[in-house]
Design a protein around this motif. Structure first.
Motif, PDB file in Angstrom:
ATOM      1  N   ARG A 206       6.167  29.308   4.457  1.00 36.64           N
ATOM      2  CA  ARG A 206       6.208  28.692   5.787  1.00 36.64           C
ATOM      3  C   ARG A 206       6.233  27.176   5.689  1.00 36.64           C
ATOM      4  O   ARG A 206       7.029  26.518   6.381  1.00 36.64           O
ATOM      5  CB  ARG A 206       4.986  29.142   6.609  1.00 36.64           C
ATOM      6  CG  ARG A 206       5.047  28.749   8.080  1.00 36.64           C
ATOM      7  CD  ARG A 206       3.747  29.077   8.779  1.00 36.64           C
ATOM      8  NE  ARG A 206       2.674  28.195   8.329  1.00 36.64           N
ATOM      9  CZ  ARG A 206       1.383  28.418   8.590  1.00 36.64           C
ATOM     10  NH1 ARG A 206       1.007  29.510   9.245  1.00 36.64           N
ATOM     11  NH2 ARG A 206       0.459  27.569   8.163  1.00 36.64           N
ATOM     12  N   GLU A 207       5.391  26.622   4.842  1.00 37.19           N
ATOM     13  CA  GLU A 207       5.325  25.166   4.708  1.00 37.19           C
ATOM     14  C   GLU A 207       6.576  24.605   4.032  1.00 37.19           C
ATOM     15  O   GLU A 207       7.252  23.733   4.580  1.00 37.19           O
ATOM     16  CB  GLU A 207       4.080  24.781   3.886  1.00 37.19           C
ATOM     17  CG  GLU A 207       2.761  24.999   4.578  1.00 37.19           C
ATOM     18  CD  GLU A 207       2.392  23.886   5.527  1.00 37.19           C
ATOM     19  OE1 GLU A 207       3.072  22.846   5.508  1.00 37.19           O
ATOM     20  OE2 GLU A 207       1.430  24.057   6.295  1.00 37.19           O
ATOM     21  N   ALA A 208       6.868  25.105   2.816  1.00 38.04           N
ATOM     22  CA  ALA A 208       7.971  24.548   2.029  1.00 38.04           C
ATOM     23  C   ALA A 208       9.332  25.041   2.516  1.00 38.04           C
ATOM     24  O   ALA A 208      10.253  24.249   2.734  1.00 38.04           O
ATOM     25  CB  ALA A 208       7.773  24.895   0.553  1.00 38.04           C
ATOM     26  N   GLY A 209       9.467  26.376   2.694  1.00 41.86           N
ATOM     27  CA  GLY A 209      10.740  26.928   3.159  1.00 41.86           C
ATOM     28  C   GLY A 209      11.088  26.453   4.551  1.00 41.86           C
ATOM     29  O   GLY A 209      12.248  26.105   4.838  1.00 41.86           O
ATOM     30  N   GLY A 210      10.097  26.414   5.426  1.00 35.74           N
ATOM     31  CA  GLY A 210      10.332  25.924   6.787  1.00 35.74           C
ATOM     32  C   GLY A 210      10.724  24.463   6.796  1.00 35.74           C
ATOM     33  O   GLY A 210      11.615  24.039   7.555  1.00 35.74           O
ATOM     34  N   GLY A 211      10.061  23.660   5.933  1.00 36.84           N
ATOM     35  CA  GLY A 211      10.410  22.242   5.837  1.00 36.84           C
ATOM     36  C   GLY A 211      11.832  22.045   5.351  1.00 36.84           C
ATOM     37  O   GLY A 211      12.567  21.180   5.842  1.00 36.84           O
ATOM     38  N   PHE A 212      12.241  22.890   4.377  1.00 41.18           N
ATOM     39  CA  PHE A 212      13.607  22.822   3.854  1.00 41.18           C
ATOM     40  C   PHE A 212      14.629  23.139   4.950  1.00 41.18           C
ATOM     41  O   PHE A 212      15.586  22.381   5.175  1.00 41.18           O
ATOM     42  CB  PHE A 212      13.764  23.800   2.687  1.00 41.18           C
ATOM     43  CG  PHE A 212      15.188  24.026   2.267  1.00 41.18           C
ATOM     44  CD1 PHE A 212      15.873  23.069   1.540  1.00 41.18           C
ATOM     45  CD2 PHE A 212      15.846  25.203   2.610  1.00 41.18           C
ATOM     46  CE1 PHE A 212      17.203  23.268   1.163  1.00 41.18           C
ATOM     47  CE2 PHE A 212      17.161  25.412   2.240  1.00 41.18           C
ATOM     48  CZ  PHE A 212      17.836  24.454   1.509  1.00 41.18           C
ATOM     49  N   LEU A 213      14.439  24.256   5.650  1.00 40.82           N
ATOM     50  CA  LEU A 213      15.402  24.679   6.678  1.00 40.82           C
ATOM     51  C   LEU A 213      15.480  23.668   7.816  1.00 40.82           C
ATOM     52  O   LEU A 213      16.581  23.287   8.246  1.00 40.82           O
ATOM     53  CB  LEU A 213      15.012  26.059   7.224  1.00 40.82           C
ATOM     54  CG  LEU A 213      15.190  27.236   6.264  1.00 40.82           C
ATOM     55  CD1 LEU A 213      14.647  28.520   6.869  1.00 40.82           C
ATOM     56  CD2 LEU A 213      16.665  27.406   5.913  1.00 40.82           C
ATOM     57  N   LEU A 217      18.728  21.288   8.785  1.00 39.20           N
ATOM     58  CA  LEU A 217      19.318  21.363  10.131  1.00 39.20           C
ATOM     59  C   LEU A 217      19.328  19.993  10.806  1.00 39.20           C
ATOM     60  O   LEU A 217      20.343  19.580  11.391  1.00 39.20           O
ATOM     61  CB  LEU A 217      18.535  22.363  10.992  1.00 39.20           C
ATOM     62  CG  LEU A 217      18.732  23.846  10.659  1.00 39.20           C
ATOM     63  CD1 LEU A 217      17.772  24.707  11.474  1.00 39.20           C
ATOM     64  CD2 LEU A 217      20.176  24.263  10.931  1.00 39.20           C
ATOM     65  N   LEU A 218      18.206  19.286  10.721  1.00 35.31           N
ATOM     66  CA  LEU A 218      18.129  17.951  11.339  1.00 35.31           C
ATOM     67  C   LEU A 218      19.082  16.980  10.656  1.00 35.31           C
ATOM     68  O   LEU A 218      19.789  16.207  11.322  1.00 35.31           O
ATOM     69  CB  LEU A 218      16.696  17.417  11.257  1.00 35.31           C
ATOM     70  CG  LEU A 218      15.658  18.080  12.158  1.00 35.31           C
ATOM     71  CD1 LEU A 218      14.263  17.571  11.817  1.00 35.31           C
ATOM     72  CD2 LEU A 218      15.963  17.817  13.630  1.00 35.31           C
ATOM     73  N   GLY A 219      19.106  17.009   9.325  1.00 34.05           N
ATOM     74  CA  GLY A 219      19.988  16.110   8.582  1.00 34.05           C
ATOM     75  C   GLY A 219      21.449  16.374   8.865  1.00 34.05           C
ATOM     76  O   GLY A 219      22.237  15.447   9.101  1.00 34.05           O
ATOM     77  N   ALA A 220      21.834  17.667   8.855  1.00 34.64           N
ATOM     78  CA  ALA A 220      23.234  18.023   9.120  1.00 34.64           C
ATOM     79  C   ALA A 220      23.627  17.677  10.547  1.00 34.64           C
ATOM     80  O   ALA A 220      24.735  17.174  10.799  1.00 34.64           O
ATOM     81  CB  ALA A 220      23.443  19.515   8.855  1.00 34.64           C
ATOM     82  N   GLY A 221      22.710  17.936  11.494  1.00 34.91           N
ATOM     83  CA  GLY A 221      23.004  17.613  12.891  1.00 34.91           C
ATOM     84  C   GLY A 221      23.180  16.118  13.108  1.00 34.91           C
ATOM     85  O   GLY A 221      24.117  15.674  13.802  1.00 34.91           O
TER      86      GLY A 221
END
Length: 413
Positions: A206-213, A217-221
């Motif tokens: 949740r912490e690491a995987g969620g941070g990655f996703l 998403l924010l970076g690509a957007g």
């Protein structure tokens, strides 16, 4: 108004200290500011009675800030994003295996090594800290601080691959450190909490995987939006929105805000390098985040210096503090050396590289913030005090000597 007043005082002090350092001390800016703040703190403790209420007023000003929330919830996100946008994704990809191992497995090894050593040394140090709280200290002191590391790396001339390993590890090891700290803290403070493999794995995902996703998403957007315009003012505003809005989203979803900022910064930074963005926009974006990083670093290291005022009876912790400095360095060595023997890295690690990785693993404000976040227990002041000793030694001794040591070790190769 109280917050504005407090921030104004801190910015004014940081500017005076920065000027004094550049004019006279000529130390790296962040270290110079911290040294002056510590000197002022010691002066206030010794001579504070000369000017009535001075020590009390400064202590009150510092204690008004929730340092844990201020650093972990705000400043760290800005500084991690600022550091990540300058890292080349290609370099990071080439060093992905050592970075992943050092930011996960090494943190676990170091946590248990520090905690176990400290537990068996406490009788000789006249401390009474239960084993779970010794492990808690191990968890909060094991990850290298990205803020301290990135600020010092600017002054150090080492091979690009080694610099990428050190910077990459410091950027990514927060995920594992937060999971380890959260699990151990729950065990120490909640007798009914029973950690299971599923709970630990889920917390990490949740912490690491969620941070990655979320970061991707924010970076690509943001990169997509920036691609359609070429306006430096709007581009800077978009990156600010990513950091500030991204933190709010990460907090609401209970995922790692720092890791979100790292991945978002990496994507935007590497998009910037290969996009059709004009030279003017790139220049403004880089200078904005560089200046932002410098200002926040100045305030952070000012905080670290003044946190000396928050430690009760600091003089009684010289022996435990210096002992823990040695313990942390030994644990850092074991946590780096052991994986190099077991994991089949593409390139063999020699003794010089291991020594630079050990000595360059600086601790900083993150460790202090985690120590301050512990609930009020009889051992809290012990943990804060020894954490402060390790952090100060790390920044002053390791931070000021890493360039010279790295140069000598590189020359021997």
């Amino acid at each position: 108004m109280e917050l504005y007043y407090s921030l104004s005082v801190l910015i004014v002090l940081a500017s005076f200290f920065a000027y004094f350092n550049v004019r006279f001390l000529k130390l790296p800016s962040t270290i110079g500011i911290m040294v002056i703040a510590m000197a002022v703190s010691i002066f206030l403790v010794v001579f504070g009675h000369v000017v009535p209420d001075t020590l009390h007023r400064i202590s009150t000003l510092i204690s008004q800030f929730d340092f844990t929330e201020l650093l972990m919830g705000a400043m760290l996100n800005f500084m991690l994003f600022a550091g990540a946008i300058h890292i080349n994704l290609k370099d990071l990809r080439e060093q992905r295996l050592p970075i992943i191992i050092f930011s996960t497995v090494s943190v676990v090894i170091s946590t248990f090594a520090v905690g176990t050593f400290l537990y068996y040394l406490t009788p000789f140090l006249h401390l009474e800290i239960p084993y779970m709280y010794c492990l808690l200290f191990g968890a909060l002191i094991s990850p290298t601080d990205p803020v301290a590391v990135l600020s010092i790396l600017k002054e150090v001339k080492v091979r690009k691959s080694l610099e990428t390993k050190i910077a990459g590890e410091s950027l990514f090891n927060d995920g594992m450190a937060i999971v380890a700290f959260a699990v151990i803290l729950n065990i120490a403070q909640d007798n009914e909490y029973t950690p299971t493999v599923f709970n630990v794995v889920w917390l990490f995902l949740r912490e690491a995987g969620g941070g990655f996703l979320l970061g991707v998403l924010l970076g690509a957007g943001a990169a997509t939006a920036i691609r359609k315009i070429d306006d430096y003012k709007v581009t800077v505003l978009i990156t600010l929105a990513v950091v500030m809005g991204g933190y709010l989203i990460a907090s609401a979803m209970h995922i790692s805000g720092p890791l979100t900022m790292v991945f978002a910064g990496l994507i935007i930074g590497n998009f910037k390098k290969k996009s059709a963005m004009s030279a003017e926009t790139k220049d403004y974006l880089e200078k904005f985040w560089e200046l932002n990083d410098e200002i926040l670093n100045a305030v952070l290291f000012l905080f670290i210096g003044f946190n000396l005022l928050m430690v009760n009876n600091i003089n009684s912790y010289w022996l435990p503090g210096l002992t823990c400095v040695v313990v942390v360095l030994l644990a850092r060595y074991v946590s780096i050396w052991l994986p190099t023997l077991i994991v089949p890295f593409k390139k063999k690690f020699n003794s010089s590289t291991i020594k630079i990785l050990v000595w360059g693993g600086l601790r900083g404000g993150v460790s202090i913030a985690l120590a301050l976040s512990i609930d009020d227990v009889p051992y809290k002041n012990d943990i804060i005090a020894i954490t402060y000793f390790v952090v100060v030694f790390s920044i002053l001794v390791q931070g000021l000597s890493i360039a010279k040591i790295a140069g000598k070790l590189m020359a021997k190769k």
